[in-house]
Design an enzyme around this catalytic site. Structure first.
Site, PDB file in Angstrom:
ATOM      1  N   GLU A 247      35.435  42.391  79.331  1.00  0.00           N
ATOM      2  CA  GLU A 247      36.523  42.225  78.587  1.00  0.00           C
ATOM      3  C   GLU A 247      37.650  43.266  79.365  1.00  0.00           C
ATOM      4  OE1 GLU A 247      38.493  40.723  77.482  1.00  0.00           O
ATOM      5  OE2 GLU A 247      38.328  40.580  75.098  1.00  0.00           O
ATOM      6  N   ASP A 248      38.821  42.971  79.169  1.00  0.00           N
ATOM      7  CA  ASP A 248      39.984  43.595  79.807  1.00  0.00           C
ATOM      8  C   ASP A 248      40.299  44.659  78.916  1.00  0.00           C
ATOM      9  OD1 ASP A 248      41.101  42.010  77.690  1.00  0.00           O
ATOM     10  OD2 ASP A 248      42.553  41.449  78.773  1.00  0.00           O
TER      11      ASP A 248
ATOM     12  N   VAL B 204      49.933  47.474  77.533  1.00  0.00           N
ATOM     13  CA  VAL B 204      49.647  47.312  79.110  1.00  0.00           C
ATOM     14  C   VAL B 204      49.598  46.121  79.667  1.00  0.00           C
ATOM     15  CG1 VAL B 204      48.638  49.775  79.158  1.00  0.00           C
ATOM     16  CG2 VAL B 204      47.286  47.665  78.779  1.00  0.00           C
TER      17      VAL B 204
ATOM     18  N   LYS C 227      41.619  35.019  79.256  1.00  0.00           N
ATOM     19  CA  LYS C 227      41.940  35.107  80.813  1.00  0.00           C
ATOM     20  C   LYS C 227      41.823  36.608  81.270  1.00  0.00           C
ATOM     21  CE  LYS C 227      45.153  31.710  80.146  1.00  0.00           C
ATOM     22  NZ  LYS C 227      46.459  31.287  80.454  1.00  0.00           N
ATOM     23  N   GLY C 228      42.120  37.355  80.493  1.00  0.00           N
ATOM     24  CA  GLY C 228      42.472  38.989  80.744  1.00  0.00           C
ATOM     25  C   GLY C 228      41.386  39.385  81.777  1.00  0.00           C
TER      26      GLY C 228
ATOM     27  N   ARG D  10      49.856  38.961  85.021  1.00  0.00           N
ATOM     28  CA  ARG D  10      48.381  39.089  85.192  1.00  0.00           C
ATOM     29  C   ARG D  10      48.232  39.414  86.692  1.00  0.00           C
ATOM     30  NH1 ARG D  10      45.768  37.453  80.677  1.00  0.00           N
ATOM     31  NH2 ARG D  10      46.853  35.555  79.621  1.00  0.00           N
TER      32      ARG D  10
ATOM     33  N   ASP E  96      41.254  46.577  71.714  1.00  0.00           N
ATOM     34  CA  ASP E  96      42.386  46.882  71.035  1.00  0.00           C
ATOM     35  C   ASP E  96      42.066  47.305  69.587  1.00  0.00           C
ATOM     36  OD1 ASP E  96      44.825  47.542  70.656  1.00  0.00           O
ATOM     37  OD2 ASP E  96      45.673  45.488  70.429  1.00  0.00           O
TER      38      ASP E  96
ATOM     39  N   ASP F 173      48.185  40.493  80.386  1.00  0.00           N
ATOM     40  CA  ASP F 173      49.485  39.744  80.325  1.00  0.00           C
ATOM     41  C   ASP F 173      50.458  40.220  79.289  1.00  0.00           C
ATOM     42  OD1 ASP F 173      48.133  38.295  78.282  1.00  0.00           O
ATOM     43  OD2 ASP F 173      49.652  37.154  78.265  1.00  0.00           O
TER      44      ASP F 173
HETATM   45  P1  IMP Z   1      41.773  42.956  70.107  1.00  0.00           P
HETATM   46  O1  IMP Z   1      41.132  41.708  69.291  1.00  0.00           O
HETATM   47  O2  IMP Z   1      42.940  43.551  69.196  1.00  0.00           O
HETATM   48  O3  IMP Z   1      40.816  44.113  70.253  1.00  0.00           O
HETATM   49  O4  IMP Z   1      42.498  42.138  71.221  1.00  0.00           O
HETATM   50  C1  IMP Z   1      41.810  41.893  72.237  1.00  0.00           C
HETATM   51  C2  IMP Z   1      42.673  41.033  73.072  1.00  0.00           C
HETATM   52  O5  IMP Z   1      44.054  41.468  72.864  1.00  0.00           O
HETATM   53  C3  IMP Z   1      42.452  41.659  74.565  1.00  0.00           C
HETATM   54  O6  IMP Z   1      41.152  40.843  75.315  1.00  0.00           O
HETATM   55  C4  IMP Z   1      43.698  41.274  75.067  1.00  0.00           C
HETATM   56  O7  IMP Z   1      43.735  39.811  75.599  1.00  0.00           O
HETATM   57  C5  IMP Z   1      44.848  41.417  74.062  1.00  0.00           C
HETATM   58  N1  IMP Z   1      45.416  42.683  74.268  1.00  0.00           N
HETATM   59  C6  IMP Z   1      45.435  43.741  73.373  1.00  0.00           C
HETATM   60  N2  IMP Z   1      46.102  44.765  73.626  1.00  0.00           N
HETATM   61  C7  IMP Z   1      46.654  44.338  74.858  1.00  0.00           C
HETATM   62  C8  IMP Z   1      47.589  44.939  75.763  1.00  0.00           C
HETATM   63  O8  IMP Z   1      48.013  46.199  75.638  1.00  0.00           O
HETATM   64  N3  IMP Z   1      48.010  44.428  76.798  1.00  0.00           N
HETATM   65  C9  IMP Z   1      47.650  43.032  76.904  1.00  0.00           C
HETATM   66  N4  IMP Z   1      46.824  42.347  76.188  1.00  0.00           N
HETATM   67  C10 IMP Z   1      46.575  43.170  75.104  1.00  0.00           C
HETATM   68 MG    MG Z   2      41.619  39.331  76.445  1.00  0.00          MG
END
Ligand code: IMP
Ligand code: MG
Length: 177
Positions: free
Chosen positions: A100-101, A154, A44-45, A166, A104, A160
């Site tokens: 994408e939001d 964040v 949902k981000g 959100r 990470d 969230d």
């Molecule tokens: P990744 O797979 O570690 O790149 O994470 C991706 C998902 O983790 C993002 O689409 C977010 O939904 C969530 N996420 C990663 N970092 C944060 C943060 O700092 N705040 C909130 N959600 C996060």
């Molecule tokens: Mg996300």
């Protein structure tokens, strides 16, 4: 007193977000002239970013959403990604821009890009509002990037913490995290 003030402080304010979204929209408008473009928002981000970005693009775009779940509700990734809700129209032949939001660790996007490849779109690119390079565990090519941020957790503008915050109109950081 606003509901978040004890827990969250502003990190990227609404005016900064809107200005950057307009720049990204202009770049996307230039790059996709005459091409069938589908914006694929990751739920949902990405919802707030997606709706603002779509309105900053001066092209006839299709909007689709993909629900994924990669978190168990805390602040740590599990590395495990599940599609919880799929697109409603085929991506075959479309130029797909994944919205994408935040990238990470990059593990969610790596999984998604592999999954999308199997659907034979004409092209796939990634547009992410935020990138946290300090935590990268795999290389993801982010073609359109809003802001590169330090390693802070964040929230807001779609992001969230345990499904909360959100709806903040800015990107904030959790106080004390
Ligand atoms: P990744 O797979 O570690 O790149 O994470 C991706 C998902 O983790 C993002 O689409 C977010 O939904 C969530 N996420 C990663 N970092 C944060 C943060 O700092 N705040 C909130 N959600 C996060
Ligand atoms: Mg996300």
């Amino acid at each position: 007193m606003a509901f978040y003030e004890n827990d969250v402080e502003v990190f990227i304010d609404s005016a900064q977000l809107q200005a950057r979204v307009r720049e990204l929209g202009a770049a996307i408008t230039r790059d996709y002239q005459g091409k069938p473009l589908t914006l694929l928002g990751i739920l949902k981000g990405s919802v707030m970013f997606m709706t603002d970005l779509a309105r900053a693009i001066d092209l006839p775009v299709e909007l689709q959403f993909l629900g994924v779940s990669s978190y168990q509700g805390g602040t740590e990734t599990t590395g495990e990604v599940r599609i919880t809700s799929d697109v409603t129209r085929p991506l075959h032949g479309q130029h797909v821009l994944v919205v994408e939001d935040i990238i990470d660790t990059g593990l969610t996007m790596k999984f998604l890009l592999e999954n999308l490849e199997a659907r034979h779109p004409q092209s796939v690119r990634v547009c992410s509002l935020l990138e946290k390079p300090a935590r990268a565990r795999t290389k993801v090519d982010i073609h359109y990037k809003g802001f590169v941020i330090e390693d802070r957790f964040v929230v807001g503008y779609g992001l969230d913490y345990a499904e909360k915050y959100r709806n903040l109109p800015f990107v904030g950081v959790m106080k004390g995290k």
